[in-house]
Design a protein around this motif. Structure first.
Motif, PDB file in Angstrom:
ATOM      1  N   PHE B 301      48.728 -21.367  -8.487  1.00 19.69           N
ATOM      2  CA  PHE B 301      47.363 -21.904  -8.506  1.00 19.69           C
ATOM      3  C   PHE B 301      46.936 -22.431  -7.154  1.00 19.69           C
ATOM      4  O   PHE B 301      46.071 -23.289  -7.043  1.00 19.69           O
ATOM      5  CB  PHE B 301      47.256 -23.017  -9.578  1.00 19.69           C
ATOM      6  CG  PHE B 301      47.610 -22.510 -10.942  1.00 19.69           C
ATOM      7  CD1 PHE B 301      46.754 -21.653 -11.614  1.00 19.69           C
ATOM      8  CD2 PHE B 301      48.804 -22.859 -11.541  1.00 19.69           C
ATOM      9  CE1 PHE B 301      47.092 -21.173 -12.864  1.00 19.69           C
ATOM     10  CE2 PHE B 301      49.126 -22.379 -12.788  1.00 19.69           C
ATOM     11  CZ  PHE B 301      48.268 -21.534 -13.466  1.00 19.69           C
ATOM     12  N   GLY B 302      47.567 -21.967  -6.131  1.00 17.97           N
ATOM     13  CA  GLY B 302      47.096 -22.298  -4.792  1.00 17.97           C
ATOM     14  C   GLY B 302      47.685 -23.551  -4.197  1.00 17.97           C
ATOM     15  O   GLY B 302      47.355 -23.917  -3.073  1.00 17.97           O
ATOM     16  N   GLU B 303      48.542 -24.212  -4.925  1.00 20.08           N
ATOM     17  CA  GLU B 303      49.132 -25.421  -4.340  1.00 20.08           C
ATOM     18  C   GLU B 303      50.168 -25.014  -3.291  1.00 20.08           C
ATOM     19  O   GLU B 303      50.884 -24.031  -3.453  1.00 20.08           O
ATOM     20  CB  GLU B 303      49.808 -26.252  -5.435  1.00 20.08           C
ATOM     21  CG  GLU B 303      48.832 -26.927  -6.356  1.00 20.08           C
ATOM     22  CD  GLU B 303      49.549 -27.801  -7.371  1.00 20.08           C
ATOM     23  OE1 GLU B 303      50.660 -28.270  -7.072  1.00 20.08           O
ATOM     24  OE2 GLU B 303      48.995 -27.990  -8.463  1.00 20.08           O
ATOM     25  N   LYS B 304      50.216 -25.765  -2.219  1.00 19.95           N
ATOM     26  CA  LYS B 304      51.157 -25.440  -1.153  1.00 19.95           C
ATOM     27  C   LYS B 304      52.166 -26.564  -0.983  1.00 19.95           C
ATOM     28  O   LYS B 304      51.849 -27.734  -1.162  1.00 19.95           O
ATOM     29  CB  LYS B 304      50.410 -25.228   0.172  1.00 19.95           C
ATOM     30  CG  LYS B 304      49.733 -23.881   0.247  1.00 19.95           C
ATOM     31  CD  LYS B 304      49.068 -23.688   1.579  1.00 19.95           C
ATOM     32  CE  LYS B 304      48.357 -22.348   1.598  1.00 19.95           C
ATOM     33  NZ  LYS B 304      47.533 -22.186   2.783  1.00 19.95           N
ATOM     34  N   GLU B 305      53.374 -26.160  -0.581  1.00 19.54           N
ATOM     35  CA  GLU B 305      54.407 -27.172  -0.351  1.00 19.54           C
ATOM     36  C   GLU B 305      54.160 -27.865   0.979  1.00 19.54           C
ATOM     37  O   GLU B 305      53.627 -27.270   1.915  1.00 19.54           O
ATOM     38  CB  GLU B 305      55.786 -26.516  -0.338  1.00 19.54           C
ATOM     39  CG  GLU B 305      56.196 -26.045  -1.708  1.00 19.54           C
ATOM     40  CD  GLU B 305      57.627 -25.561  -1.743  1.00 19.54           C
ATOM     41  OE1 GLU B 305      58.447 -26.090  -1.001  1.00 19.54           O
ATOM     42  OE2 GLU B 305      57.890 -24.637  -2.532  1.00 19.54           O
ATOM     43  N   GLU B 306      54.548 -29.136   1.020  1.00 15.36           N
ATOM     44  CA  GLU B 306      54.373 -29.877   2.273  1.00 15.36           C
ATOM     45  C   GLU B 306      55.335 -29.312   3.320  1.00 15.36           C
ATOM     46  O   GLU B 306      56.481 -28.991   3.001  1.00 15.36           O
ATOM     47  CB  GLU B 306      54.691 -31.355   2.032  1.00 15.36           C
ATOM     48  CG  GLU B 306      53.650 -32.045   1.182  1.00 15.36           C
ATOM     49  CD  GLU B 306      54.172 -33.376   0.670  1.00 15.36           C
ATOM     50  OE1 GLU B 306      55.162 -33.879   1.236  1.00 15.36           O
ATOM     51  OE2 GLU B 306      53.577 -33.886  -0.299  1.00 15.36           O
TER      52      GLU B 306
END
Lengths: 290, 392
Positions: B301-306
């Motif tokens: 869903f488009g979340e990115k890891e730091e």
């Protein structure tokens, strides 16, 4: 032909394709058979009982491992150490041999630990020949491993059949050493057979990692390279040795961090590095030349 | 006259018998007793070693070839050429001609042509002229000992003298198969002729050590440029820009060490070198908790890891696990003062060295350095112990 007999014949016909024959040529007596025993039975009972429990534990561990049916898996190119020299008990698996052990020379060698946790194979190579009228050349120092054992001190092969490369991390002194892979332990026709490949060292404070494919090892008998070569079968290696015999008198030092094995893609490897073609029957050497 | 001739013949006959049958105790007592006096006259002369030169002449190739020519002139039918060759082979190293192909060819040329070739199958099957073949094998063995690969001319010579169906030609084939395979196998190659000058040799050695970093600059200093120096000698030093950068990062908390002398072999010669070494760099240990599921990102869903903060530069080759190598050198005297001069020279391009503490960690000469021809090693060791005690 009965079914049992047919099976027997077929199995024997197929045997060479599935099993590598052992390198023994004939029946071998126990090498300890004729040796005199300085201790009595009571001594053996008492000392054997001390290690009996430990050996039972080892046997139990081996069977657990066997029944677990979960062999370790490794990535391509991963380097898996077989001998690490971090602690003294690891270094005790190796011993040194020189020509002075048989009064055939004057070389000296030892294998000690260093402060940074590695093994140091050092000594003095001496090419002086003893004046016994028999010896022609001298000057050899070997670092060699004891044969591997499983529980109850039974000897086993190193079983490196899964690996394609031998990897050594070392720091040398610029001399050329030789890696020896022994295939046979007992007195036999094959006793002096060795698979060898040179280990070139740069010298200096930098460590080097040497990868040698098993396909490059060449077979030699009593130190002379044989005409008929064959690829080593790493399953039946019994001992590994590192020898120095470069005909130069003087001190030497080889610091070894580990001896490891590695596997690479099979299609990149060659099967065997040297020619193995057979000459036809009744072929006279250099026939028809000149 | 006739009697004396007869007698000399008889004595020579008996001498031969005595020589051959001493072990069998062949009885000579039946002959007249005057033989006893002749028996006492039997003298044994040693075969003269024609290469044992006692004059002051320089032992070199010219003299060696002169000996071979002298043998040829004195023996037009080449009598005793096997003995001559075997004696010559013993002196090859002494005359410094062990790496010279033409010398071996000259020795090989002493064999008679067309005499030793097997003429039929039976002669070929049973080793024909075994003594001569053994002698030729010794020549080839000596060449292979000194890594000398025979050439086409040698092949023709062997075929002319011994023919193809002999052990000599077999060994030649073996050498031609194996030796070229390994002559260039070493990744750390050296020139065929090593320089005799110690300075040139040290230059070669430092080049070889610092070959791990192609950017290494090798400099040759002369200690007489420094007024403070005592040992006016040369210093060969190797250092790269990366090592200078690493020196700048040093805090001076742990002193740098000048270690040595270590031996570097460039067969058959060796040099002693020293290194400037610091403590090993501590790399940040990356710990990833693979079982931690509390902070999973849904990439679908488009979340990115730091972005992780554990990124570091790859360590350079000089950052070894047991120390950081900053420079290495070889000096003409390997003395403490010459190393001090080296440090002063290094300070020109590394001003940071002026404030970094440096410790000398020099090894005492070990017993391993005893001259191998020394008859009594313990005496030599004692002498060294005294010397080192005096110098300290």
């Amino acid at each position: 032909m009965s079914r049992a007999l047919r099976n027997f014949v077929q199995r024997n016909a197929l045997l060479p394709y599935f099993y590598q024959p052992k390198r023994h040529c004939f029946w071998n007596p126990d090498p300890r058979r004729d040796r005199e025993d300085p201790h009595g039975n009571l001594w053996h009972l008492w000392n054997g009982s001390k290690i009996f429990v430990k050996e039972c534990e080892r046997a139990a561990d081996e069977w657990k491992e066997k029944l677990h049916l979960d062999r370790a898996r490794y990535h391509l190119g991963e380097v898996v150490p077989q001998y690490l020299f971090r602690e003294q008990k690891d270094r005790d698996l190796f011993y040194t041999i020189t020509d002075s052990d048989w009064n055939q020379g004057f070389s000296k060698a030892e294998f000690v630990g260093t402060r940074q946790g590695s093994g140091l194979f050092r000594g003095v190579l001496d090419t002086r020949v003893p004046r016994d009228g028999v010896t022609k050349r001298a000057g050899i120092a070997v670092l060699q491993s004891f044969p591997k054992t499983k529980s109850f001190q039974r000897k086993v092969y190193l079983d490196w059949g899964d690996w394609t490369h031998l990897v050594i991390r070392c720091r040398g002194d610029g001399r050329h050493y030789s890696i020896n892979l022994h295939m046979c332990e007992e007195d036999d026709l094959t006793m002096h057979l060795l698979y060898q490949y040179p280990l070139y060292t740069r010298g200096g404070p930098y460590w080097q990692i040497t990868r040698i494919p098993f396909s490059k090892f060449m077979i030699s008998y009593k130190g002379s390279i044989q005409d008929k070569q064959n690829r080593i079968d790493p399953r039946y290696i019994t001992k590994i040795g590192i020898a120095l015999m470069d005909k130069t008198s003087g001190p030497f030092e080889l610091e070894i961090d580990y001896i490891a094995c590695s596997v690479s893609r099979s299609d990149e490897d060659e099967e065997f590095a040297y020619e193995t073609y057979e000459t036809p029957n009744n072929y006279s050497h250099a026939y028809g030349m000149k | 006259m006739a009697v004396s001739l007869w007698r000399s013949r008889l004595t020579s006959l008996i001498h031969r018998q005595v020589a051959s049958a001493t072990s069998r105790q062949f009885s000579q007592r039946g002959l007249n007793e005057s033989m006893d006096a002749d028996e006492k006259r039997v003298t044994v002369t040693r075969r003269r070693d024609s290469f044992a030169v006692e004059s002051d002449e320089v032992k070199d190739k010219r003299l060696f070839m002169q000996m071979v020519e002298k043998f040829k002139a004195a023996n037009p039918n080449r009598r005793g050429h096997i003995e001559f060759i075997e004696v010559a082979l013993k002196h090859v190293e002494e005359f410094q001609v062990h790496a010279d192909m033409s010398v071996y060819k000259a020795l090989f040329d002493l064999f008679p042509r067309d005499k030793l070739r097997p003429k039929n199958l039976t002669q070929a099957a049973f080793v024909h002229f075994p003594r001569h073949q053994d002698c030729a094998l010794h020549i080839l063995k000596k060449m292979s000992e000194h890594r000398l690969i025979p050439d086409q001319e040698f092949r023709l010579m062997i075929l002319d003298i011994f023919g193809p169906e002999t052990h000599v030609f077999k060994l030649y084939c073996r050498m031609m198969y194996w030796m070229p395979k390994f002559s260039n196998a070493s990744p750390y190659r050296l020139p065929k002729r090593l320089p005799r000058d110690a300075k040139e040799l040290a230059l070669l050695g430092i080049q070889r050590i610092t070959g791990v970093d192609r950017a290494t600059e090798i400099e040759v200093f002369e200690a007489r440029e420094l007024t403070e120096s005592l040992d006016k000698t040369w210093i060969v030093s190797g250092q790269s820009w990366k090592q200078r950068e690493l020196l700048l990062e040093e805090s001076g908390k742990n002193p740098l060490k000048i270690e040595g002398p270590f031996t570097l072999w460039m067969k058959p010669r060796a040099i002693q070198y020293f290194t400037l070494i610091g403590e090993p760099r501590i790399k940040p240990e990356v710990c990833i908790e693979t079982d931690d599921v509390s902070n999973l990102k849904l990439r679908l869903f488009g979340e990115k890891e730091e972005p992780t903060k554990d990124i570091t530069n790859l360590p350079s080759v000089h950052e070894q696990l047991d120390g950081t190598v900053f420079a290495c050198c070889a000096t003409g005297t390997s003395s403490r003062d010459s190393l001090l001069s080296w440090l002063r020279f290094l300070q020109r391009r590394n001003p940071v060295l002026e404030r970094l503490p440096t410790v000398f960690k020099l090894r005492a000469p070990s017993e391993a350095l005893v001259n191998v021809d020394m008859p009594n090693k313990s005496e030599q060791a004692d002498a060294w112990a005294e010397e080192s005690a005096q110098s300290q």
